[in-house]
Design a protein around this motif. Structure first.
Motif, mmCIF file in Angstrom:
data_model
loop_
_atom_site.group_PDB
_atom_site.id
_atom_site.type_symbol
_atom_site.label_atom_id
_atom_site.label_comp_id
_atom_site.label_asym_id
_atom_site.label_seq_id
_atom_site.Cartn_x
_atom_site.Cartn_y
_atom_site.Cartn_z
ATOM 1 N N LEU A 168 0.837 -1.093 -0.035
ATOM 2 C CA LEU A 168 0.031 -0.105 -0.044
ATOM 3 C C LEU A 168 0.718 1.214 0.088
ATOM 4 O O LEU A 168 0.514 2.375 -0.721
ATOM 5 N N GLN A 169 1.685 1.302 0.621
ATOM 6 C CA GLN A 169 2.818 2.441 0.773
ATOM 7 C C GLN A 169 3.593 2.803 -0.513
ATOM 8 O O GLN A 169 3.697 3.874 -0.931
ATOM 9 N N ILE A 170 3.832 1.571 -1.234
ATOM 10 C CA ILE A 170 4.516 1.770 -2.589
ATOM 11 C C ILE A 170 3.394 2.598 -3.499
ATOM 12 O O ILE A 170 3.853 3.406 -4.198
ATOM 13 N N ILE A 171 2.117 2.024 -3.428
ATOM 14 C CA ILE A 171 1.091 2.706 -4.246
ATOM 15 C C ILE A 171 1.128 4.200 -4.054
ATOM 16 O O ILE A 171 0.718 5.122 -5.026
ATOM 17 N N LYS A 172 0.836 4.376 -2.834
ATOM 18 C CA LYS A 172 0.705 5.754 -2.127
ATOM 19 C C LYS A 172 1.882 6.607 -2.767
ATOM 20 O O LYS A 172 1.605 8.000 -3.360
ATOM 21 N N ASN A 173 3.001 6.267 -2.610
ATOM 22 C CA ASN A 173 4.139 7.108 -3.061
ATOM 23 C C ASN A 173 4.059 7.341 -4.604
ATOM 24 O O ASN A 173 4.687 8.404 -5.127
ATOM 25 N N LYS A 174 3.650 6.422 -5.201
ATOM 26 C CA LYS A 174 3.417 6.422 -6.799
ATOM 27 C C LYS A 174 2.601 7.654 -7.436
ATOM 28 O O LYS A 174 2.773 8.528 -8.361
ATOM 29 N N GLY A 175 1.225 7.676 -6.549
ATOM 30 C CA GLY A 175 0.385 8.627 -7.219
ATOM 31 C C GLY A 175 -0.410 8.349 -8.335
ATOM 32 O O GLY A 175 -1.476 8.614 -8.436
ATOM 33 N N LYS A 190 -5.186 7.768 -11.980
ATOM 34 C CA LYS A 190 -4.750 8.370 -10.848
ATOM 35 C C LYS A 190 -5.292 8.020 -9.547
ATOM 36 O O LYS A 190 -6.728 7.510 -9.436
ATOM 37 N N ILE A 191 -4.682 7.911 -8.604
ATOM 38 C CA ILE A 191 -4.913 7.228 -7.444
ATOM 39 C C ILE A 191 -5.868 8.509 -6.560
ATOM 40 O O ILE A 191 -5.228 9.450 -6.339
ATOM 41 N N THR A 192 -6.995 8.053 -6.360
ATOM 42 C CA THR A 192 -7.911 9.212 -5.684
ATOM 43 C C THR A 192 -8.624 8.850 -4.407
ATOM 44 O O THR A 192 -8.842 9.522 -3.641
ATOM 45 N N LYS A 193 -8.872 7.318 -4.321
ATOM 46 C CA LYS A 193 -9.277 6.982 -3.079
ATOM 47 C C LYS A 193 -8.654 5.813 -2.446
ATOM 48 O O LYS A 193 -8.695 4.920 -3.351
ATOM 49 N N ILE A 194 -8.436 5.704 -1.261
ATOM 50 C CA ILE A 194 -7.987 4.540 -0.730
ATOM 51 C C ILE A 194 -9.158 4.080 0.400
ATOM 52 O O ILE A 194 -9.252 4.890 1.555
ATOM 53 N N MET A 195 -9.774 3.058 0.335
ATOM 54 C CA MET A 195 -10.697 2.513 1.168
ATOM 55 C C MET A 195 -10.067 2.454 2.520
ATOM 56 O O MET A 195 -9.127 1.625 2.969
ATOM 57 N N PRO A 196 -10.668 2.874 3.656
ATOM 58 C CA PRO A 196 -10.207 2.684 5.202
ATOM 59 C C PRO A 196 -10.757 1.414 5.708
ATOM 60 O O PRO A 196 -10.887 1.411 6.868
ATOM 61 N N VAL A 207 -8.325 0.283 -3.765
ATOM 62 C CA VAL A 207 -7.956 1.472 -4.248
ATOM 63 C C VAL A 207 -8.411 1.981 -5.461
ATOM 64 O O VAL A 207 -8.518 1.115 -6.460
ATOM 65 N N LEU A 208 -8.883 3.138 -5.717
ATOM 66 C CA LEU A 208 -9.599 3.544 -7.030
ATOM 67 C C LEU A 208 -8.673 4.315 -7.597
ATOM 68 O O LEU A 208 -8.178 5.271 -7.168
ATOM 69 N N LEU A 209 -8.722 3.890 -8.848
ATOM 70 C CA LEU A 209 -7.698 4.870 -9.958
ATOM 71 C C LEU A 209 -8.744 5.288 -10.832
ATOM 72 O O LEU A 209 -9.191 4.596 -11.693
#
Length: 308
Positions: A168-175, A190-196, A207-209
């Motif tokens: 997940l952190q790798i995905i967040k860093n890429k954007g 584009k990463i716009t939402k990550i479910m909590p 994760v929504l792209l």
């Protein structure tokens, strides 16, 4: 006398045969018959950039779907949409006429033409998107609040990816991530939402792209690839590396001359679909390693290089 002469001739013949056998060359067929395995070779590379890639499925979906509801009891007198039509927010979708208006409208208009009573109402689209479902047709009687149609919200369209929490952190860093569709076209998501929340069984996070192309059909499955780790250095073709049954030790068969291959232990690094990094081992870019015919070869095996 004749017996003596016969004995002398016989002795000379036997002596001649023995001499011929002693002078005959030694039979070398036993050494020349050692079988040789046909192999192909390749040279290690120190310029390849190795990326340890992760591939995940991405499913096209609309996170939000809006219901179009009747705003009064009555009959559907007008319908401007069909299934799969694209509509804009605020556009008129349905026309309704109340039951009372249908019964009394003409009578009241006859009594007073200036009144112009018809009891008609309109139903508008709550969002911009596509008509995903139609529940009624012209002439149906509906009640206030009943669902007439469903509109997919184009603003919520994207590809949903189930990402293992460890990535997940790798995905967040890429954007953003490239999405490859079944026809090999690529869209930038584009990463716009990550479910909590995390799935209790698979331990994945949704994760929504979001993509700019909204003409893609819902439920289409694409693939997302991203690099987990990357490295450079000495590497060999993947087929050159051999392992034992437990996958605990690895080696390559390296040629020391044109006909002999020796077993050379290595330590693996990053592995891709084509190359394997060599972190340690007696291998250089000048060595020739076997890439086919190497399975089952023993140390100092006799080989024959197969020409391409």
């Amino acid at each position: 006398m004749k017996k003596i002469i016969t004995l002398i001739i016989t002795s000379l013949f036997v002596f001649s045969c023995h001499k011929t056998a002693d002078n005959a060359p030694a039979d070398t067929s036993a050494t020349d018959a050692k079988p040789k395995t046909l192999v192909t070779i390749a040279y290690p590379s120190d310029t390849a950039q190795l990326n340890n890639e992760i591939t995940l499925n991405a499913t096209a979906t609309y996170l939000l779907k809006s219901d179009v509801k009747a705003n009064s009891n009555g009959y559907i007198t007008k319908m401007t949409i069909k299934l799969a039509d694209r509509v804009s927010k605020g556009s008129v979708l349905f026309g309704l006429q109340t039951k009372e208006a249908r019964a009394l409208g003409n009578t009241i208009n006859k009594l007073d033409q200036s009144f112009r009573f018809n009891g008609a109402t309109t139903v508008i689209s709550p969002a911009t998107g596509y008509v995903a479902m139609l529940n009624h047709q012209i002439g149906d009687y509906v009640q206030d609040g009943e669902i007439l149609a469903t509109i997919t919200d184009a603003g919520s369209f994207g590809f949903v990816v189930d990402v293992p929490y460890e990535y997940l952190q790798i995905i967040k860093n890429k954007g953003s991530l490239p999405i490859t569709l079944p026809d090999n076209t690529t869209l930038q998501g584009k990463i716009t939402k990550i479910m909590p929340s995390v799935d209790a069984v698979s331990q994945t996070v949704k994760v929504l792209l979001q993509v700019s192309d909204h003409t893609i059909p819902e439920n289409l499955i694409g693939t997302v690839r991203f690099s987990k780790t990357s490295a450079s250095g000495l590497s060999v073709p993947k087929m050159a590396v051999v392992s034992d049954e437990t996958q605990s030790s690895f080696w390559v068969m390296k040629l020391i001359n044109d006909t002999t291959a020796v077993k050379t232990e290595i330590t693996k690094g990053i592995e891709t679909d084509r190359y394997i990094q060599i972190k340690s081992g007696n291998v250089t870019t000048k060595d020739r390693v076997i890439v086919s015919g190497n399975f089952g070869l023993t140390d100092t095996a006799a080989v024959k290089i197969q020409k391409p």
